[in-house]
Design a protein around this motif. Sequence first.
Motif, mmCIF file in Angstrom:
data_model
loop_
_atom_site.group_PDB
_atom_site.id
_atom_site.type_symbol
_atom_site.label_atom_id
_atom_site.label_comp_id
_atom_site.label_asym_id
_atom_site.label_seq_id
_atom_site.Cartn_x
_atom_site.Cartn_y
_atom_site.Cartn_z
ATOM 1 N N MET A 40 0.943 -1.092 -0.058
ATOM 2 C CA MET A 40 -0.080 -0.037 -0.067
ATOM 3 C C MET A 40 0.853 1.273 0.088
ATOM 4 S SD MET A 40 -3.064 -0.809 2.536
ATOM 5 C CE MET A 40 -4.087 -2.448 2.448
ATOM 6 N N ASP A 41 0.648 1.920 -1.091
ATOM 7 C CA ASP A 41 1.472 3.336 -1.269
ATOM 8 C C ASP A 41 0.929 4.592 -0.820
ATOM 9 O OD1 ASP A 41 3.627 4.911 -1.974
ATOM 10 O OD2 ASP A 41 3.315 4.770 -4.123
ATOM 11 N N GLU A 42 1.078 5.181 0.418
ATOM 12 C CA GLU A 42 0.196 6.258 0.898
ATOM 13 C C GLU A 42 -1.351 6.108 0.450
ATOM 14 O OE1 GLU A 42 1.570 8.719 2.241
ATOM 15 O OE2 GLU A 42 3.843 8.703 1.867
ATOM 16 N N PRO A 43 -2.082 5.159 0.838
ATOM 17 C CA PRO A 43 -3.117 4.736 0.721
ATOM 18 C C PRO A 43 -4.366 5.722 1.086
ATOM 19 C CG PRO A 43 -2.440 3.264 2.428
ATOM 20 C CD PRO A 43 -1.374 3.953 2.020
ATOM 21 N N PHE A 44 -4.086 6.312 2.272
ATOM 22 C CA PHE A 44 -4.822 7.062 3.012
ATOM 23 C C PHE A 44 -4.793 8.763 2.698
ATOM 24 C CE2 PHE A 44 -4.828 3.370 5.412
ATOM 25 C CZ PHE A 44 -6.178 2.748 5.071
ATOM 26 N N ALA A 45 -3.986 9.269 1.717
ATOM 27 C CA ALA A 45 -3.791 10.710 1.354
ATOM 28 C C ALA A 45 -5.277 11.088 0.978
ATOM 29 C CB ALA A 45 -2.878 10.688 0.267
ATOM 30 N N GLY A 46 -5.774 12.039 1.978
ATOM 31 C CA GLY A 46 -7.045 12.710 1.733
ATOM 32 C C GLY A 46 -8.157 12.043 2.728
ATOM 33 N N ASN A 47 -7.816 11.172 3.578
ATOM 34 C CA ASN A 47 -8.828 10.493 4.355
ATOM 35 C C ASN A 47 -8.741 11.090 5.845
ATOM 36 O OD1 ASN A 47 -8.678 8.516 2.323
ATOM 37 N ND2 ASN A 47 -10.115 7.653 3.428
ATOM 38 N N ASP A 48 -10.016 11.501 6.307
ATOM 39 C CA ASP A 48 -9.954 12.141 7.521
ATOM 40 C C ASP A 48 -9.321 10.987 8.799
ATOM 41 O OD1 ASP A 48 -12.493 10.737 9.183
ATOM 42 O OD2 ASP A 48 -13.146 11.606 7.266
ATOM 43 N N ILE A 49 -8.758 11.686 9.875
ATOM 44 C CA ILE A 49 -8.228 10.793 11.028
ATOM 45 C C ILE A 49 -9.152 9.585 11.353
ATOM 46 C CG2 ILE A 49 -8.615 12.723 12.783
ATOM 47 C CD1 ILE A 49 -5.865 11.992 13.627
ATOM 48 N N PHE A 50 -10.515 10.062 11.596
ATOM 49 C CA PHE A 50 -11.126 8.863 12.317
ATOM 50 C C PHE A 50 -11.437 7.781 11.515
ATOM 51 C CE2 PHE A 50 -12.889 13.137 13.768
ATOM 52 C CZ PHE A 50 -12.443 13.246 14.891
ATOM 53 N N ASN A 51 -11.296 8.008 10.030
ATOM 54 C CA ASN A 51 -11.734 6.990 9.058
ATOM 55 C C ASN A 51 -10.399 6.339 9.236
ATOM 56 O OD1 ASN A 51 -12.960 5.614 6.991
ATOM 57 N ND2 ASN A 51 -13.944 7.622 6.614
ATOM 58 N N ARG A 52 -9.192 6.762 9.177
ATOM 59 C CA ARG A 52 -7.941 5.904 9.241
ATOM 60 C C ARG A 52 -7.709 5.062 10.394
ATOM 61 N NH1 ARG A 52 -5.742 11.318 7.432
ATOM 62 N NH2 ARG A 52 -4.640 11.342 9.496
ATOM 63 N N GLU A 53 -7.748 5.659 11.596
ATOM 64 C CA GLU A 53 -8.006 5.049 12.965
ATOM 65 C C GLU A 53 -8.749 3.630 12.927
ATOM 66 O OE1 GLU A 53 -8.396 7.510 16.207
ATOM 67 O OE2 GLU A 53 -6.318 8.333 16.313
ATOM 68 N N ASP A 54 -9.976 3.931 12.544
ATOM 69 C CA ASP A 54 -11.072 2.588 12.498
ATOM 70 C C ASP A 54 -10.222 1.712 11.459
ATOM 71 O OD1 ASP A 54 -12.688 3.724 14.192
ATOM 72 O OD2 ASP A 54 -14.370 4.548 12.785
ATOM 73 N N PHE A 55 -9.885 2.294 10.462
ATOM 74 C CA PHE A 55 -9.452 1.267 9.516
ATOM 75 C C PHE A 55 -8.111 0.415 9.874
ATOM 76 C CE2 PHE A 55 -6.842 0.169 5.699
ATOM 77 C CZ PHE A 55 -7.888 -0.744 5.101
ATOM 78 N N TYR A 56 -7.414 1.038 10.632
ATOM 79 C CA TYR A 56 -6.090 0.477 11.115
ATOM 80 C C TYR A 56 -6.796 -0.475 12.149
ATOM 81 C CZ TYR A 56 -3.584 4.300 9.789
ATOM 82 O OH TYR A 56 -2.907 5.228 8.771
ATOM 83 N N LYS A 57 -7.847 -0.460 12.809
ATOM 84 C CA LYS A 57 -8.149 -1.261 13.843
ATOM 85 C C LYS A 57 -8.832 -2.490 13.117
ATOM 86 C CE LYS A 57 -9.133 2.265 17.277
ATOM 87 N NZ LYS A 57 -10.316 2.993 17.674
ATOM 88 N N VAL A 58 -9.459 -2.458 12.182
ATOM 89 C CA VAL A 58 -9.951 -3.361 11.294
ATOM 90 C C VAL A 58 -9.089 -4.060 10.716
ATOM 91 C CG1 VAL A 58 -11.652 -3.812 9.299
ATOM 92 C CG2 VAL A 58 -12.366 -1.893 10.928
ATOM 93 N N LEU A 59 -7.937 -3.494 10.054
ATOM 94 C CA LEU A 59 -7.080 -4.046 9.338
ATOM 95 C C LEU A 59 -6.460 -5.292 10.306
ATOM 96 C CD1 LEU A 59 -6.047 -3.913 6.532
ATOM 97 C CD2 LEU A 59 -4.522 -2.124 7.300
ATOM 98 N N LEU A 60 -6.206 -4.709 11.297
ATOM 99 C CA LEU A 60 -5.508 -5.738 12.427
ATOM 100 C C LEU A 60 -6.324 -6.934 12.606
ATOM 101 C CD1 LEU A 60 -3.855 -3.485 15.165
ATOM 102 C CD2 LEU A 60 -2.735 -4.717 13.719
ATOM 103 N N GLY A 61 -7.673 -6.790 12.582
ATOM 104 C CA GLY A 61 -8.561 -7.750 12.899
ATOM 105 C C GLY A 61 -8.548 -8.630 11.654
ATOM 106 N N ILE A 62 -8.664 -8.362 10.383
ATOM 107 C CA ILE A 62 -9.094 -8.976 9.321
ATOM 108 C C ILE A 62 -7.952 -9.661 8.718
ATOM 109 C CG2 ILE A 62 -11.094 -7.951 8.791
ATOM 110 C CD1 ILE A 62 -9.664 -6.697 6.559
ATOM 111 N N LEU A 63 -6.722 -9.294 8.863
ATOM 112 C CA LEU A 63 -5.487 -9.837 8.280
ATOM 113 C C LEU A 63 -5.082 -11.600 8.687
ATOM 114 C CD1 LEU A 63 -2.609 -6.811 7.956
ATOM 115 C CD2 LEU A 63 -4.041 -8.274 6.113
#
Lengths: 242, 247
Positions: A148-171
Motif C-alpha cells: 500500500m503506497d500512501e493509501p490514505f492521502a485525503g482521508n480524515d483521521i477518524f476513518n484512518r484510525e478505524d481502518f487500522y483497527k479493522v485491518l489488524l483484525g482481518i489480516l
Amino acid sequence: MLKCENIYKKYGSVVALDDVSLEFRPGEIVGLLGENGAGKTTLMKTILSYIRPNKGRVTLDGEKIGPNNIDRIAFATSEHSFFGGLDALEHKAFYHMQFERFNEKRFDSLLEFFELPKKTKIKNFSTGQKNQFEVILALSQGADYILMDEPFAGNDIFNREDFYKVLLGILDDNECLILSTHLIEEIKNFISRAVLLHKGQLIGDVTTLELDDKNIDLMEYMRKQYSYRSDRVIETLMKNEK
Amino acid sequence: MGKIKKLEQVKYKVFLVLIIFQVTISLLSFLAIKSEIHSQKEKFGTVMTAPSLADIINYLRLFNIFYIIIGLLTILPGIFLYQYFLGSKSIYTMLRLPGKYSRLKFYIGQVRFSIKGILELWFIQLLLLFVVYLLYILIIQRESIIENHWYRFWEANYISMIYPFTRLWDFIPLVFMEVLLANISILLVLIERSRKRSILAVIGIILSVAGIYSYSTGLLHSLWIVPVTGILSVAISVFYIYKVEIV
C-alpha cells in the motif's frame, strides 16, 4: 518470502534506489518510511515488476516475479488502480473472474464498513471514498503480500484510525502488509517492523519488538537514523532574529 | 470484458433496428411503386416499367449506413482498450493479472470485436440484399419488372460493393485491412499512454497508413502488402503491451 536483492534504479542522473536489499516475511506488517523522493514508491513498483531495476532482482519464494506469481502480490496506490467507469459490483465480478483467491467475504464486509455505494461508478466517488475502495480491492484480491503506497492521502483521521483497527483484525497470519506512509505517529502502534529509506538508500530496518527491548520510540529511532538535527530550527530562527 | 459484451448486445440491437428499417423502407417503396404502376395502368391502359432493383437500392442508400457502422466499430476497440487496459492508472491492475496471456487476451478481445462486427455486417448486407430482392419480386407485378433484372442487378456490381473481391484470396488483404484499422486506434492509445516511448508506436501507425494507402490506391499491387504491414503493426502493439515500461 519476498526478497529484494541489491536493487539499483537510476532515473537519468538521479539514483532512486541504491543497492537496496530487503526481505519480507508472511505475517509481518511493515511500515515503509521515508521522506518524499526517498524511493518508497520506486521500491514498490520494482517489487511489482512495473519498473525494471538497472541492477538487482526481486524474488517471491525463490522465483522471479512474473505472470505465474504476480497475483500473490496486491497493490493499493494513492494514484488509484481501479477502473473509473465501473461500479463496486462490477469490480467484484472482474476480480472474481481474474483472481482465483479473491476474498468475496472480505470485499463485502469492507464495503459495508466504509459505507460505500455499490452501484455508483468509482470515478464519481469522493477522493476519500476512492482511497477506501482502492484499499478494499487490494485486501480482497487474495494476495499473500499486500503493498500500500500512501493509501490514505485525503482521508480524515477518524476513518484512518478505524481502518487500522479493522485491518489488524482481518489480516491472516500468512498475509504480509507493506505500508508506505508519511503518517508515522498513526502507524507506529500498528506496524511490527519499520523500514527506513533515505535518498534511495536503506538506512534502517527494525522490528517494534527490538525497539521495545531497547526502550526506544520509533520517532526517536528515526531521528537517529536520519541524523536529524533539532538545533537547525533554533539556528535558523536566530539568524532571522529581529 | 463486461463492457465488450454490453457493446456486442448494443451492436446486435443496432443491426436489428437497421434490418427492420431497411426492410420496412424497401417494403413501403415497392408498395408505392406498385400502386403507381396500378394507377398508370388504370389511367392510360399501359404497363409502366418498374425502376430496376439496382436503382432502388442506390436510392435507399443501403450501404452508406453500414459503412458508417464499420467506421464506428473500428474506433470503439481503442476506446475500450483505453478504458480497461491503459486508462488512467488501471494499468496497475492489468499488469497484475495472473497468466502469461491475460493481457494479450484483452488486446485480442478488442481487435476481435471489430473484425467480427465487420464479418457479421457483410453477412447481414448479403441477407438484406436477398430480402429486398425477394420483396421486389413478390410485390412488383411481373410485367413491370424489366427483362434480365437479375443480370442488370449483377451488372450494377452491388454484390462487389459488399464483397469487394473477385477471387477467394482477395479476402486476405481485406481482413488484414480491418486488423490494421483496429490496430491504428490501439496504437494511438498507446502513444497517449506512453508519450516518452511513443516512437515505436508512431512507426507502427506510419506502417499501417502506408499499407492501407498503397493497397487502396493501387500504388503497390501486391496481395501481401496489407497482411505484412498488418502483422508488423500488431507485433508493435503486442511488444508495447508486454515489453515497454509504460508506468
